[in-house]
Scaffold this active site. Structure first.
Site, PDB file in Angstrom:
ATOM      1  N   HIS A 176     -74.043 137.697 102.464  1.00 59.83           N
ATOM      2  CA  HIS A 176     -74.165 137.075 103.785  1.00 59.83           C
ATOM      3  C   HIS A 176     -73.584 135.656 103.813  1.00 59.83           C
ATOM      4  O   HIS A 176     -73.084 135.210 104.836  1.00 59.83           O
ATOM      5  CB  HIS A 176     -75.632 137.087 104.249  1.00 59.83           C
ATOM      6  CG  HIS A 176     -76.523 136.148 103.515  1.00 59.83           C
ATOM      7  ND1 HIS A 176     -77.057 136.435 102.275  1.00 59.83           N
ATOM      8  CD2 HIS A 176     -76.975 134.911 103.824  1.00 59.83           C
ATOM      9  CE1 HIS A 176     -77.789 135.407 101.878  1.00 59.83           C
ATOM     10  NE2 HIS A 176     -77.756 134.476 102.805  1.00 59.83           N
ATOM     11  N   ASP A 177     -73.639 134.965 102.675  1.00 62.13           N
ATOM     12  CA  ASP A 177     -73.145 133.580 102.644  1.00 62.13           C
ATOM     13  C   ASP A 177     -71.800 133.446 101.932  1.00 62.13           C
ATOM     14  O   ASP A 177     -71.402 132.326 101.581  1.00 62.13           O
ATOM     15  CB  ASP A 177     -74.173 132.673 101.938  1.00 62.13           C
ATOM     16  CG  ASP A 177     -75.274 132.213 102.885  1.00 62.13           C
ATOM     17  OD1 ASP A 177     -75.047 132.204 104.112  1.00 62.13           O
ATOM     18  OD2 ASP A 177     -76.361 131.861 102.388  1.00 62.13           O
ATOM     19  N   LYS A 180     -69.285 130.802 102.653  1.00 63.60           N
ATOM     20  CA  LYS A 180     -69.440 129.404 102.208  1.00 63.60           C
ATOM     21  C   LYS A 180     -68.382 129.018 101.174  1.00 63.60           C
ATOM     22  O   LYS A 180     -68.239 127.839 100.851  1.00 63.60           O
ATOM     23  CB  LYS A 180     -70.839 129.174 101.634  1.00 63.60           C
ATOM     24  CG  LYS A 180     -71.903 129.073 102.722  1.00 63.60           C
ATOM     25  CD  LYS A 180     -73.243 128.684 102.142  1.00 63.60           C
ATOM     26  CE  LYS A 180     -74.270 128.491 103.237  1.00 63.60           C
ATOM     27  NZ  LYS A 180     -75.617 128.255 102.697  1.00 63.60           N
ATOM     28  N   HIS A 205     -69.675 129.504 108.637  1.00 62.42           N
ATOM     29  CA  HIS A 205     -69.674 130.359 107.443  1.00 62.42           C
ATOM     30  C   HIS A 205     -70.038 131.820 107.714  1.00 62.42           C
ATOM     31  O   HIS A 205     -69.483 132.704 107.070  1.00 62.42           O
ATOM     32  CB  HIS A 205     -70.531 129.749 106.308  1.00 62.42           C
ATOM     33  CG  HIS A 205     -72.005 129.962 106.445  1.00 62.42           C
ATOM     34  ND1 HIS A 205     -72.826 129.063 107.060  1.00 62.42           N
ATOM     35  CD2 HIS A 205     -72.819 130.990 106.054  1.00 62.42           C
ATOM     36  CE1 HIS A 205     -74.070 129.510 107.026  1.00 62.42           C
ATOM     37  NE2 HIS A 205     -74.092 130.685 106.430  1.00 62.42           N
ATOM     38  N   HIS A 228     -76.585 136.630 110.527  1.00 68.66           N
ATOM     39  CA  HIS A 228     -77.809 136.270 109.793  1.00 68.66           C
ATOM     40  C   HIS A 228     -78.398 134.921 110.205  1.00 68.66           C
ATOM     41  O   HIS A 228     -79.498 134.572 109.784  1.00 68.66           O
ATOM     42  CB  HIS A 228     -77.585 136.342 108.269  1.00 68.66           C
ATOM     43  CG  HIS A 228     -76.798 135.219 107.683  1.00 68.66           C
ATOM     44  ND1 HIS A 228     -75.420 135.228 107.591  1.00 68.66           N
ATOM     45  CD2 HIS A 228     -77.176 134.038 107.133  1.00 68.66           C
ATOM     46  CE1 HIS A 228     -75.006 134.120 107.019  1.00 68.66           C
ATOM     47  NE2 HIS A 228     -76.056 133.366 106.726  1.00 68.66           N
ATOM     48  N   HIS A 229     -77.683 134.148 111.022  1.00 72.09           N
ATOM     49  CA  HIS A 229     -78.279 132.906 111.545  1.00 72.09           C
ATOM     50  C   HIS A 229     -78.544 132.984 113.040  1.00 72.09           C
ATOM     51  O   HIS A 229     -78.834 131.963 113.673  1.00 72.09           O
ATOM     52  CB  HIS A 229     -77.372 131.704 111.251  1.00 72.09           C
ATOM     53  CG  HIS A 229     -77.419 131.256 109.823  1.00 72.09           C
ATOM     54  ND1 HIS A 229     -78.541 130.677 109.251  1.00 72.09           N
ATOM     55  CD2 HIS A 229     -76.494 131.313 108.829  1.00 72.09           C
ATOM     56  CE1 HIS A 229     -78.291 130.395 107.984  1.00 72.09           C
ATOM     57  NE2 HIS A 229     -77.060 130.785 107.696  1.00 72.09           N
ATOM     58  N   ASP A 257     -83.509 135.505 104.566  1.00 74.25           N
ATOM     59  CA  ASP A 257     -82.702 134.299 104.337  1.00 74.25           C
ATOM     60  C   ASP A 257     -83.546 133.030 104.549  1.00 74.25           C
ATOM     61  O   ASP A 257     -83.585 132.137 103.689  1.00 74.25           O
ATOM     62  CB  ASP A 257     -81.517 134.336 105.318  1.00 74.25           C
ATOM     63  CG  ASP A 257     -80.622 133.127 105.203  1.00 74.25           C
ATOM     64  OD1 ASP A 257     -80.125 132.871 104.101  1.00 74.25           O
ATOM     65  OD2 ASP A 257     -80.429 132.435 106.224  1.00 74.25           O
TER      66      ASP A 257
HETATM   67 FE   LIG Z   1     -78.271 132.307 103.333  1.00 73.19          FE
HETATM   68 FE   LIG Z   2     -76.090 131.406 105.793  1.00 76.95          FE
END
Ligand SMILES: [Fe+2]
Ligand SMILES: [Fe+2]
Length: 316
Positions: A176-177, A180, A205, A228-229, A257
Protein backbone atom coordinates in the site's frame (compact mmCIF):
# COMPACT_ATOMS: atom_id res chain seq x y z
CA UNK A 1 25.95 -43.32 -17.97
CA UNK A 2 25.00 -41.71 -21.29
CA UNK A 3 21.47 -40.45 -21.29
CA UNK A 4 20.96 -40.61 -17.53
CA UNK A 5 21.10 -37.35 -15.64
CA UNK A 6 21.08 -37.46 -11.88
CA UNK A 7 21.23 -35.07 -8.99
CA UNK A 8 22.13 -36.17 -5.47
CA UNK A 9 22.50 -32.75 -3.98
CA UNK A 10 20.17 -29.94 -3.10
CA UNK A 11 21.35 -28.07 -6.19
CA UNK A 12 18.84 -26.98 -8.76
CA UNK A 13 19.38 -25.58 -12.25
CA UNK A 14 18.10 -22.24 -11.10
CA UNK A 15 16.44 -21.13 -7.96
CA UNK A 16 14.46 -18.27 -6.61
CA UNK A 17 15.13 -19.16 -2.98
CA UNK A 18 15.94 -15.60 -2.07
CA UNK A 19 12.40 -14.54 -2.78
CA UNK A 20 10.87 -12.38 -0.06
CA UNK A 21 7.44 -13.62 -1.02
CA UNK A 22 6.15 -16.75 0.68
CA UNK A 23 6.39 -18.78 -2.51
CA UNK A 24 9.65 -20.13 -3.83
CA UNK A 25 10.15 -21.86 -7.16
CA UNK A 26 13.09 -23.92 -8.41
CA UNK A 27 13.84 -25.28 -11.85
CA UNK A 28 14.81 -28.94 -11.37
CA UNK A 29 15.20 -30.08 -15.00
CA UNK A 30 14.62 -28.76 -18.49
CA UNK A 31 14.51 -30.41 -21.92
CA UNK A 32 13.46 -28.47 -25.05
CA UNK A 33 10.32 -26.61 -23.92
CA UNK A 34 9.47 -28.98 -21.07
CA UNK A 35 10.30 -27.82 -17.55
CA UNK A 36 10.12 -29.62 -14.22
CA UNK A 37 9.94 -27.31 -11.23
CA UNK A 38 9.43 -27.43 -7.50
CA UNK A 39 7.17 -24.81 -5.97
CA UNK A 40 6.84 -24.14 -2.28
CA UNK A 41 3.92 -22.31 -0.73
CA UNK A 42 3.92 -21.48 2.96
CA UNK A 43 0.91 -22.22 5.14
CA UNK A 44 -1.87 -19.72 4.69
CA UNK A 45 -0.51 -18.20 1.46
CA UNK A 46 -2.82 -17.73 -1.50
CA UNK A 47 -1.67 -18.36 -5.06
CA UNK A 48 -3.51 -18.67 -8.32
CA UNK A 49 -3.23 -20.59 -11.58
CA UNK A 50 -3.91 -18.55 -14.70
CA UNK A 51 -5.03 -19.57 -18.22
CA UNK A 52 -2.03 -20.20 -20.49
CA UNK A 53 -1.47 -18.26 -23.72
CA UNK A 54 -1.76 -21.44 -25.80
CA UNK A 55 -4.42 -24.17 -25.56
CA UNK A 56 -1.59 -26.69 -26.12
CA UNK A 57 0.01 -25.78 -22.82
CA UNK A 58 -0.38 -28.40 -20.12
CA UNK A 59 0.72 -27.82 -16.55
CA UNK A 60 0.81 -30.79 -14.21
CA UNK A 61 1.02 -30.45 -10.41
CA UNK A 62 1.86 -33.22 -7.96
CA UNK A 63 1.46 -32.44 -4.27
CA UNK A 64 4.70 -33.70 -2.77
CA UNK A 65 3.87 -32.58 0.75
CA UNK A 66 1.33 -30.37 2.49
CA UNK A 67 -2.21 -29.57 1.41
CA UNK A 68 -3.69 -27.11 -1.05
CA UNK A 69 -7.31 -26.01 -1.27
CA UNK A 70 -8.44 -25.03 -4.77
CA UNK A 71 -11.51 -22.80 -5.24
CA UNK A 72 -13.13 -24.79 -8.08
CA UNK A 73 -16.54 -24.05 -9.68
CA UNK A 74 -17.98 -27.10 -7.91
CA UNK A 75 -16.66 -25.88 -4.54
CA UNK A 76 -13.42 -25.88 -2.53
CA UNK A 77 -11.39 -29.03 -3.17
CA UNK A 78 -8.40 -30.09 -1.10
CA UNK A 79 -5.37 -31.79 -2.67
CA UNK A 80 -3.04 -33.50 -0.23
CA UNK A 81 0.35 -35.21 -0.49
CA UNK A 82 0.17 -37.82 -3.25
CA UNK A 83 -2.68 -36.07 -5.11
CA UNK A 84 -2.18 -34.45 -8.49
CA UNK A 85 -4.03 -32.29 -11.00
CA UNK A 86 -3.27 -30.74 -14.34
CA UNK A 87 -4.37 -27.63 -16.17
CA UNK A 88 -5.08 -27.37 -19.89
CA UNK A 89 -7.48 -24.99 -21.62
CA UNK A 90 -8.31 -23.14 -18.40
CA UNK A 91 -10.75 -20.24 -18.97
CA UNK A 92 -10.27 -18.21 -15.80
CA UNK A 93 -7.93 -17.97 -12.81
CA UNK A 94 -8.15 -20.70 -10.17
CA UNK A 95 -7.37 -19.42 -6.69
CA UNK A 96 -5.94 -21.68 -4.05
CA UNK A 97 -4.74 -21.50 -0.49
CA UNK A 98 -2.19 -23.66 1.24
CA UNK A 99 -3.60 -25.30 4.37
CA UNK A 100 -0.09 -26.13 5.56
CA UNK A 101 3.44 -25.66 4.21
CA UNK A 102 3.15 -27.21 0.78
CA UNK A 103 5.54 -28.41 -1.88
CA UNK A 104 4.40 -29.05 -5.45
CA UNK A 105 6.23 -30.77 -8.28
CA UNK A 106 5.24 -28.73 -11.30
CA UNK A 107 5.71 -30.01 -14.88
CA UNK A 108 4.95 -27.82 -17.88
CA UNK A 109 5.25 -28.60 -21.58
CA UNK A 110 5.93 -24.88 -22.23
CA UNK A 111 8.65 -22.74 -20.61
CA UNK A 112 7.16 -21.06 -17.55
CA UNK A 113 10.06 -20.68 -15.16
CA UNK A 114 11.53 -17.44 -16.46
CA UNK A 115 8.15 -15.73 -16.65
CA UNK A 116 7.64 -16.63 -13.00
CA UNK A 117 11.17 -15.52 -12.22
CA UNK A 118 10.69 -12.12 -13.88
CA UNK A 119 7.54 -11.60 -11.88
CA UNK A 120 9.26 -12.66 -8.65
CA UNK A 121 12.21 -10.40 -9.41
CA UNK A 122 9.91 -7.45 -9.86
CA UNK A 123 8.12 -8.12 -6.59
CA UNK A 124 11.37 -8.66 -4.73
CA UNK A 125 12.63 -5.33 -6.05
CA UNK A 126 9.47 -3.58 -4.88
CA UNK A 127 9.90 -4.93 -1.35
CA UNK A 128 13.60 -4.21 -1.16
CA UNK A 129 13.00 -0.69 -2.52
CA UNK A 130 10.66 -0.08 0.39
CA UNK A 131 13.18 -1.49 2.86
CA UNK A 132 16.11 0.51 1.45
CA UNK A 133 14.11 3.67 1.47
CA UNK A 134 12.76 3.40 4.96
CA UNK A 135 12.87 0.37 7.24
CA UNK A 136 9.93 1.69 9.21
CA UNK A 137 7.76 1.63 6.05
CA UNK A 138 8.92 -1.90 5.29
CA UNK A 139 8.06 -3.23 8.74
CA UNK A 140 4.84 -1.25 8.72
CA UNK A 141 3.87 -2.80 5.35
CA UNK A 142 4.21 -6.34 6.66
CA UNK A 143 2.30 -5.46 9.85
CA UNK A 144 -0.55 -3.94 7.86
CA UNK A 145 -0.72 -7.05 5.70
CA UNK A 146 -1.00 -9.37 8.71
CA UNK A 147 -3.55 -7.22 10.54
CA UNK A 148 -5.62 -6.96 7.34
CA UNK A 149 -5.64 -10.75 6.93
CA UNK A 150 -6.81 -11.23 10.52
CA UNK A 151 -9.57 -8.65 10.20
CA UNK A 152 -10.77 -10.04 6.88
CA UNK A 153 -10.77 -13.66 8.10
CA UNK A 154 -12.72 -12.67 11.20
CA UNK A 155 -15.26 -10.60 9.26
CA UNK A 156 -15.79 -12.84 6.23
CA UNK A 157 -15.10 -16.47 7.14
CA UNK A 158 -17.52 -17.88 4.58
CA UNK A 159 -17.97 -15.25 1.90
CA UNK A 160 -18.25 -16.43 -1.73
CA UNK A 161 -15.06 -15.70 -3.66
CA UNK A 162 -13.32 -14.92 -0.39
CA UNK A 163 -9.99 -16.41 -1.47
CA UNK A 164 -9.83 -14.25 -4.58
CA UNK A 165 -10.75 -11.13 -2.63
CA UNK A 166 -8.38 -11.96 0.22
CA UNK A 167 -5.57 -12.61 -2.24
CA UNK A 168 -5.99 -9.17 -3.81
CA UNK A 169 -6.29 -7.48 -0.44
CA UNK A 170 -3.11 -9.16 0.86
CA UNK A 171 -1.05 -7.87 -2.07
CA UNK A 172 -2.56 -4.39 -1.77
CA UNK A 173 -1.95 -4.32 1.99
CA UNK A 174 1.69 -5.37 1.61
CA UNK A 175 2.37 -2.77 -1.10
CA UNK A 176 0.00 0.00 0.00
CA UNK A 177 2.89 2.39 0.68
CA UNK A 178 5.19 1.29 -2.17
CA UNK A 179 4.53 4.69 -3.77
CA UNK A 180 6.65 6.21 -0.97
CA UNK A 181 9.66 5.08 -3.02
CA UNK A 182 8.99 8.28 -4.98
CA UNK A 183 8.74 10.51 -1.89
CA UNK A 184 11.94 12.49 -1.08
CA UNK A 185 13.72 11.28 2.08
CA UNK A 186 13.71 14.79 3.52
CA UNK A 187 9.92 14.69 3.56
CA UNK A 188 9.46 11.01 4.38
CA UNK A 189 11.66 11.17 7.46
CA UNK A 190 10.93 14.73 8.57
CA UNK A 191 10.15 14.79 12.27
CA UNK A 192 8.57 18.23 12.43
CA UNK A 193 5.37 19.56 10.89
CA UNK A 194 5.06 19.31 7.11
CA UNK A 195 4.45 22.48 5.10
CA UNK A 196 1.71 22.62 2.46
CA UNK A 197 3.95 21.56 -0.43
CA UNK A 198 5.48 18.68 1.56
CA UNK A 199 2.00 17.55 2.55
CA UNK A 200 0.88 17.67 -1.09
CA UNK A 201 3.80 15.40 -2.04
CA UNK A 202 3.06 12.93 0.80
CA UNK A 203 -0.59 12.81 -0.23
CA UNK A 204 0.46 11.59 -3.65
CA UNK A 205 1.98 8.29 -2.46
CA UNK A 206 -1.27 6.24 -2.70
CA UNK A 207 -1.60 7.28 -6.37
CA UNK A 208 1.99 6.17 -7.00
CA UNK A 209 1.33 2.86 -5.21
CA UNK A 210 -1.68 2.26 -7.47
CA UNK A 211 0.29 3.14 -10.59
CA UNK A 212 3.10 0.68 -9.70
CA UNK A 213 0.69 -2.12 -8.79
CA UNK A 214 -1.34 -1.73 -12.01
CA UNK A 215 1.70 -2.88 -13.97
CA UNK A 216 1.39 -6.42 -12.64
CA UNK A 217 -1.82 -6.78 -10.70
CA UNK A 218 -5.55 -6.34 -11.14
CA UNK A 219 -7.43 -3.06 -10.97
CA UNK A 220 -8.87 -4.18 -7.62
CA UNK A 221 -5.40 -4.57 -6.09
CA UNK A 222 -4.34 -1.13 -7.35
CA UNK A 223 -7.54 0.48 -6.13
CA UNK A 224 -7.34 -0.92 -2.58
CA UNK A 225 -3.81 0.48 -2.26
CA UNK A 226 -4.86 3.82 -3.77
CA UNK A 227 -7.70 4.21 -1.25
CA UNK A 228 -5.91 3.33 2.01
CA UNK A 229 -5.98 6.96 3.23
CA UNK A 230 -9.59 7.65 2.25
CA UNK A 231 -12.03 8.27 5.12
CA UNK A 232 -15.82 7.73 5.25
CA UNK A 233 -16.66 11.44 5.63
CA UNK A 234 -14.57 12.49 2.64
CA UNK A 235 -11.74 13.99 4.72
CA UNK A 236 -9.16 11.49 3.45
CA UNK A 237 -6.83 11.65 0.46
CA UNK A 238 -5.99 11.53 -2.44
CA UNK A 239 -9.53 11.60 -3.85
CA UNK A 240 -11.72 12.55 -0.87
CA UNK A 241 -14.01 9.55 -1.45
CA UNK A 242 -16.98 9.03 0.85
CA UNK A 243 -18.97 6.10 2.28
CA UNK A 244 -19.49 3.25 -0.15
CA UNK A 245 -17.08 4.71 -2.67
CA UNK A 246 -14.45 3.09 -0.43
CA UNK A 247 -14.42 -0.71 -0.79
CA UNK A 248 -14.59 -2.93 2.30
CA UNK A 249 -11.07 -4.20 1.49
CA UNK A 250 -9.70 -0.65 1.31
CA UNK A 251 -11.46 0.14 4.59
CA UNK A 252 -9.89 -2.92 6.27
CA UNK A 253 -6.43 -1.91 5.03
CA UNK A 254 -6.97 1.69 6.15
CA UNK A 255 -7.92 0.57 9.67
CA UNK A 256 -4.93 -1.79 9.80
CA UNK A 257 -2.73 1.04 8.51
CA UNK A 258 -3.90 3.56 11.11
CA UNK A 259 -3.72 0.95 13.89
CA UNK A 260 -0.11 0.04 13.10
CA UNK A 261 0.92 3.70 12.83
CA UNK A 262 -0.55 4.34 16.30
CA UNK A 263 1.02 1.32 17.96
CA UNK A 264 4.53 1.46 16.45
CA UNK A 265 7.35 3.79 17.38
CA UNK A 266 8.68 6.04 14.64
CA UNK A 267 11.01 7.82 17.05
CA UNK A 268 8.89 10.94 17.52
CA UNK A 269 5.30 9.76 18.04
CA UNK A 270 3.49 8.66 21.17
CA UNK A 271 3.06 4.90 20.99
CA UNK A 272 -0.38 3.75 22.07
CA UNK A 273 -1.29 0.37 23.51
CA UNK A 274 -3.23 -2.02 21.24
CA UNK A 275 -6.36 -1.41 23.27
CA UNK A 276 -6.09 2.39 23.36
CA UNK A 277 -5.49 2.52 19.59
CA UNK A 278 -8.34 0.12 18.76
CA UNK A 279 -10.72 2.04 21.05
CA UNK A 280 -9.71 5.38 19.50
CA UNK A 281 -10.40 4.07 15.99
CA UNK A 282 -13.73 2.61 17.17
CA UNK A 283 -14.66 6.05 18.52
CA UNK A 284 -14.14 7.61 15.08
CA UNK A 285 -17.12 6.19 13.12
CA UNK A 286 -17.17 9.24 10.87
CA UNK A 287 -13.75 8.17 9.58
CA UNK A 288 -13.55 4.38 9.92
CA UNK A 289 -16.18 1.71 9.26
CA UNK A 290 -17.56 0.47 12.59
CA UNK A 291 -17.85 -3.09 11.21
CA UNK A 292 -14.07 -3.14 10.92
CA UNK A 293 -13.15 -1.24 14.08
CA UNK A 294 -15.57 -3.30 16.16
CA UNK A 295 -13.86 -6.52 15.03
CA UNK A 296 -10.44 -4.96 15.66
CA UNK A 297 -11.44 -3.96 19.19
CA UNK A 298 -12.85 -7.42 19.90
CA UNK A 299 -9.72 -9.17 18.60
CA UNK A 300 -7.56 -6.92 20.79
CA UNK A 301 -9.76 -7.43 23.86
CA UNK A 302 -9.71 -11.19 23.36
CA UNK A 303 -5.92 -11.10 22.93
CA UNK A 304 -6.26 -12.65 19.48
CA UNK A 305 -4.51 -10.06 17.38
CA UNK A 306 -1.33 -11.83 16.27
CA UNK A 307 2.12 -10.42 16.66
CA UNK A 308 3.46 -8.94 13.46
CA UNK A 309 5.62 -11.15 11.25
CA UNK A 310 8.48 -10.04 9.08
CA UNK A 311 8.14 -11.64 5.62
CA UNK A 312 11.86 -11.15 4.97
CA UNK A 313 12.51 -13.75 7.62
CA UNK A 314 9.84 -16.17 6.52
CA UNK A 315 11.07 -19.49 5.27
CA UNK A 316 10.22 -19.80 1.59
FE1 LIG B 1 0.80 2.89 5.55
FE1 LIG C 1 0.16 5.38 3.30
Amino acid sequence: MDGLYSSHTQEQLQTENESLLPNGIELLAKCADMEIMKQRIVEGASVWFSPADSSNTMEFFFVHRGALELALDEGPTVYRAGDSFYIQGLKSDVYCRSLEDTELIYVSNQPMFHDTLDFETYIRKLISDINDKDHYTYQHSTNVMHYSIQLFNEMYPKMADRDAILNDMVIAALFHDVGKCNTPDAILKKKGKLDAEEWRIICHHPVDSGRLLRRYYSERVAEIAEHHHERLNGSGYPFGLTGEEISREAMIVSVADAFDAMTTSRGYNTVKSFHAAAKELYDLPELFDRHVTQVLLRLVEEGKLHEERDVANDKV
